[in-house]
Design a protein around this motif. Sequence first.
Motif, PDB file in Angstrom:
ATOM      1  N   SER A 175      20.898   0.421  15.430  1.00  0.00           N
ATOM      2  CA  SER A 175      21.459   0.017  14.144  1.00  0.00           C
ATOM      3  C   SER A 175      22.968  -0.178  14.192  1.00  0.00           C
ATOM      4  O   SER A 175      23.562  -0.616  13.213  1.00  0.00           O
ATOM      5  N   ARG A 176      23.604   0.107  15.311  1.00  0.00           N
ATOM      6  CA  ARG A 176      25.059  -0.037  15.457  1.00  0.00           C
ATOM      7  C   ARG A 176      25.464  -1.496  15.431  1.00  0.00           C
ATOM      8  O   ARG A 176      24.840  -2.342  16.069  1.00  0.00           O
ATOM      9  N   GLN A 177      26.551  -1.787  14.722  1.00  0.00           N
ATOM     10  CA  GLN A 177      27.118  -3.125  14.723  1.00  0.00           C
ATOM     11  C   GLN A 177      27.777  -3.384  16.074  1.00  0.00           C
ATOM     12  O   GLN A 177      28.186  -2.449  16.755  1.00  0.00           O
ATOM     13  N   VAL A 180      26.455   0.135  23.610  1.00  0.00           N
ATOM     14  CA  VAL A 180      26.688   0.987  22.452  1.00  0.00           C
ATOM     15  C   VAL A 180      26.904   2.407  22.942  1.00  0.00           C
ATOM     16  O   VAL A 180      26.105   2.928  23.720  1.00  0.00           O
ATOM     17  N   ILE A 200      27.356   6.340  21.710  1.00  0.00           N
ATOM     18  CA  ILE A 200      27.112   7.253  20.603  1.00  0.00           C
ATOM     19  C   ILE A 200      27.776   8.583  20.945  1.00  0.00           C
ATOM     20  O   ILE A 200      27.483   9.170  21.983  1.00  0.00           O
ATOM     21  N   ALA A 243      20.045   5.220  16.219  1.00  0.00           N
ATOM     22  CA  ALA A 243      21.471   5.030  15.931  1.00  0.00           C
ATOM     23  C   ALA A 243      22.047   3.908  16.782  1.00  0.00           C
ATOM     24  O   ALA A 243      22.880   3.131  16.315  1.00  0.00           O
ATOM     25  N   ALA A 244      21.622   3.803  18.017  1.00  0.00           N
ATOM     26  CA  ALA A 244      22.124   2.748  18.908  1.00  0.00           C
ATOM     27  C   ALA A 244      21.641   1.375  18.452  1.00  0.00           C
ATOM     28  O   ALA A 244      22.399   0.408  18.475  1.00  0.00           O
TER      29      ALA A 244
END
Length: 46
Positions: free
Chosen positions: A6-8, A23, A25, A3-4
């Motif tokens: 793939s974060r914009q 980032v 989450i 998730a980190a």
Amino acid sequence: MIAALSRQGRYTEISGNMRIKEVRISGTDRFVICHHPEAAERDAHM
């Protein structure tokens, strides 16, 4: 961790060959993503 990655977000250049971004989450987990463009290009060729 996926998730980190793939974060914009915007990277901050800290030197000529290194960029980082922070980032968060779910408010509790914090990751610092480092990107080295030259290494990424070299790894892509392999």
